[in-house]
Design a protein around this motif. Structure first.
Motif, PDB file in Angstrom:
ATOM      1  N   SER A 161       2.220   3.483  -5.551  1.00  0.00           N
ATOM      2  CA  SER A 161       1.440   3.078  -4.376  1.00  0.00           C
ATOM      3  C   SER A 161       1.983   3.708  -3.102  1.00  0.00           C
ATOM      4  O   SER A 161       3.169   4.030  -3.006  1.00  0.00           O
ATOM      5  N   ILE A 162       1.086   3.827  -2.141  1.00  0.00           N
ATOM      6  CA  ILE A 162       1.494   4.292  -0.808  1.00  0.00           C
ATOM      7  C   ILE A 162       0.747   3.479   0.251  1.00  0.00           C
ATOM      8  O   ILE A 162      -0.413   3.103   0.041  1.00  0.00           O
ATOM      9  N   ILE A 163       1.435   3.205   1.328  1.00  0.00           N
ATOM     10  CA  ILE A 163       0.795   2.574   2.490  1.00  0.00           C
ATOM     11  C   ILE A 163       0.582   3.661   3.526  1.00  0.00           C
ATOM     12  O   ILE A 163       1.520   4.380   3.879  1.00  0.00           O
ATOM     13  N   VAL A 164      -0.633   3.772   3.993  1.00  0.00           N
ATOM     14  CA  VAL A 164      -0.968   4.708   5.071  1.00  0.00           C
ATOM     15  C   VAL A 164      -1.400   3.852   6.251  1.00  0.00           C
ATOM     16  O   VAL A 164      -2.316   3.031   6.120  1.00  0.00           O
ATOM     17  N   TYR A 165      -0.729   4.020   7.388  1.00  0.00           N
ATOM     18  CA  TYR A 165      -1.088   3.150   8.507  1.00  0.00           C
ATOM     19  C   TYR A 165      -0.989   3.896   9.827  1.00  0.00           C
ATOM     20  O   TYR A 165      -0.306   4.919   9.949  1.00  0.00           O
ATOM     21  N   ASN A 220       6.016  -1.962   6.849  1.00  0.00           N
ATOM     22  CA  ASN A 220       7.407  -1.940   6.398  1.00  0.00           C
ATOM     23  C   ASN A 220       7.723  -3.158   5.529  1.00  0.00           C
ATOM     24  O   ASN A 220       8.493  -3.060   4.571  1.00  0.00           O
ATOM     25  N   THR A 221       7.114  -4.280   5.855  1.00  0.00           N
ATOM     26  CA  THR A 221       7.320  -5.503   5.060  1.00  0.00           C
ATOM     27  C   THR A 221       6.758  -5.318   3.649  1.00  0.00           C
ATOM     28  O   THR A 221       7.421  -5.628   2.654  1.00  0.00           O
ATOM     29  N   ILE A 222       5.540  -4.801   3.570  1.00  0.00           N
ATOM     30  CA  ILE A 222       4.908  -4.605   2.255  1.00  0.00           C
ATOM     31  C   ILE A 222       5.685  -3.550   1.459  1.00  0.00           C
ATOM     32  O   ILE A 222       5.948  -3.720   0.267  1.00  0.00           O
ATOM     33  N   ALA A 223       6.062  -2.479   2.146  1.00  0.00           N
ATOM     34  CA  ALA A 223       6.778  -1.392   1.456  1.00  0.00           C
ATOM     35  C   ALA A 223       8.093  -1.893   0.859  1.00  0.00           C
ATOM     36  O   ALA A 223       8.448  -1.537  -0.262  1.00  0.00           O
ATOM     37  N   ALA A 224       8.791  -2.754   1.608  1.00  0.00           N
ATOM     38  CA  ALA A 224      10.053  -3.297   1.097  1.00  0.00           C
ATOM     39  C   ALA A 224       9.790  -4.242  -0.073  1.00  0.00           C
ATOM     40  O   ALA A 224      10.591  -4.315  -1.012  1.00  0.00           O
ATOM     41  N   ALA A 225       8.659  -4.948  -0.022  1.00  0.00           N
ATOM     42  CA  ALA A 225       8.348  -5.923  -1.084  1.00  0.00           C
ATOM     43  C   ALA A 225       7.945  -5.246  -2.387  1.00  0.00           C
ATOM     44  O   ALA A 225       8.269  -5.743  -3.463  1.00  0.00           O
ATOM     45  N   ILE A 226       7.232  -4.135  -2.291  1.00  0.00           N
ATOM     46  CA  ILE A 226       6.720  -3.529  -3.541  1.00  0.00           C
ATOM     47  C   ILE A 226       7.323  -2.137  -3.811  1.00  0.00           C
ATOM     48  O   ILE A 226       6.922  -1.468  -4.750  1.00  0.00           O
ATOM     49  N   HIS A 227       8.259  -1.743  -2.954  1.00  0.00           N
ATOM     50  CA  HIS A 227       8.969  -0.465  -3.143  1.00  0.00           C
ATOM     51  C   HIS A 227       7.994   0.709  -3.262  1.00  0.00           C
ATOM     52  O   HIS A 227       8.022   1.458  -4.243  1.00  0.00           O
ATOM     53  N   CYS A 228       7.137   0.826  -2.285  1.00  0.00           N
ATOM     54  CA  CYS A 228       6.172   1.930  -2.323  1.00  0.00           C
ATOM     55  C   CYS A 228       6.466   2.920  -1.192  1.00  0.00           C
ATOM     56  O   CYS A 228       7.305   2.661  -0.325  1.00  0.00           O
ATOM     57  N   GLN A 276       2.503  -9.074  -3.491  1.00  0.00           N
ATOM     58  CA  GLN A 276       2.937  -9.319  -4.877  1.00  0.00           C
ATOM     59  C   GLN A 276       1.880  -8.914  -5.901  1.00  0.00           C
ATOM     60  O   GLN A 276       2.195  -8.508  -7.014  1.00  0.00           O
ATOM     61  N   GLN A 277       0.601  -9.036  -5.536  1.00  0.00           N
ATOM     62  CA  GLN A 277      -0.479  -8.700  -6.472  1.00  0.00           C
ATOM     63  C   GLN A 277      -0.466  -7.212  -6.854  1.00  0.00           C
ATOM     64  O   GLN A 277      -1.086  -6.827  -7.843  1.00  0.00           O
ATOM     65  N   PHE A 278       0.233  -6.395  -6.074  1.00  0.00           N
ATOM     66  CA  PHE A 278       0.212  -4.952  -6.337  1.00  0.00           C
ATOM     67  C   PHE A 278       1.381  -4.498  -7.215  1.00  0.00           C
ATOM     68  O   PHE A 278       1.526  -3.323  -7.512  1.00  0.00           O
ATOM     69  N   ILE A 279       2.209  -5.451  -7.596  1.00  0.00           N
ATOM     70  CA  ILE A 279       3.317  -5.114  -8.484  1.00  0.00           C
ATOM     71  C   ILE A 279       2.831  -5.285  -9.919  1.00  0.00           C
ATOM     72  O   ILE A 279       2.368  -6.362 -10.285  1.00  0.00           O
ATOM     73  N   SER A 280       2.932  -4.215 -10.683  1.00  0.00           N
ATOM     74  CA  SER A 280       2.494  -4.339 -12.092  1.00  0.00           C
ATOM     75  C   SER A 280       3.430  -3.556 -12.985  1.00  0.00           C
ATOM     76  O   SER A 280       4.207  -2.746 -12.521  1.00  0.00           O
TER      77      SER A 280
END
Ligand SMILES: Cc1cc2nc3c(=O)[nH]c(=O)nc-3n(C[C@H](O)[C@H](O)[C@H](O)COP(=O)(O)O)c2cc1C
Length: 160
Positions: A3-7, A19-27, A156-160
């Protein structure tokens, strides 16, 4: 899933959530910067930014868009400007040609509503499957800890 976050973030709110999401799902994370930045302070911020959003502008990016073909999920984050997403996202959409991807959207606003912004984001990324969307109200300055928790739980829903 890879996954990648583009913002895009003018004032740090979308940056905080990214940054919060990236740290949570390591993307991975890609911050979009404009070649001609919108002023961060003063009335010109609203005049320049608001006008550009209302005109559905596609301002030139200083950021190089990488090859996104390996990513299964692309999370896009944008501040709400004049009821829609900040224009850097439109430029990204037109340059990146994102298709047949899983996507998720988040927005940061001052008060909302955010439904139109999310609807506009879905339209500009048509041809993809939107898994989820969420909105935050100025998370850098309002209920910051609660917003961080909300972002972590959402992610969390994006961790699989
Ligand atoms: C040009 C401009 C237009 C804005 N328009 C809206 C709006 O229509 N509705 C809203 O709730 N907030 C609006 N805002 C406030 C931002 O959406 C809000 O402060 C957001 O958290 C900023 O995210 P950022 O810090 O990542 O840039 C606007 C801000 C700017 C600079």
């Amino acid at each position: 899933m890879k996954s990648i976050i583009v913002y895009y973030s003018l004032e740090g709110n979308c940056k905080l959530i990214s940054n919060t999401i990236a740290a949570a799902i390591h993307c991975d994370v890609l911050e979009l910067k404009l070649k001609k930045p919108v002023p961060v302070k003063g009335p010109m911020k609203f005049i320049t930014g608001g006008r550009s959003a209302m005109r559905k502008a596609s301002p030139e990016l200083a950021t190089t868009i990488p090859d996104l073909s390996d990513y299964e999920l692309i999370i896009v984050g944008a501040p709400v400007w004049a009821g829609t997403f900040a224009p850097a996202i439109r430029t990204f959409a037109s340059k990146a040609h994102v298709e047949n991807k899983k996507m998720a959207f988040f927005t940061c606003c001052a008060s909302g509503p955010t439904e139109k912004c999310i609807k506009d984001m879905k339209a500009v990324f048509e041809g993809n499957t939107v898994l989820s969307d969420i909105s935050f109200v100025n998370p850098s300055t309002k209920d910051t800890e609660k917003c961080i928790d909300k972002a972590k739980i959402w992610a969390q829903q994006f961790i699989s």
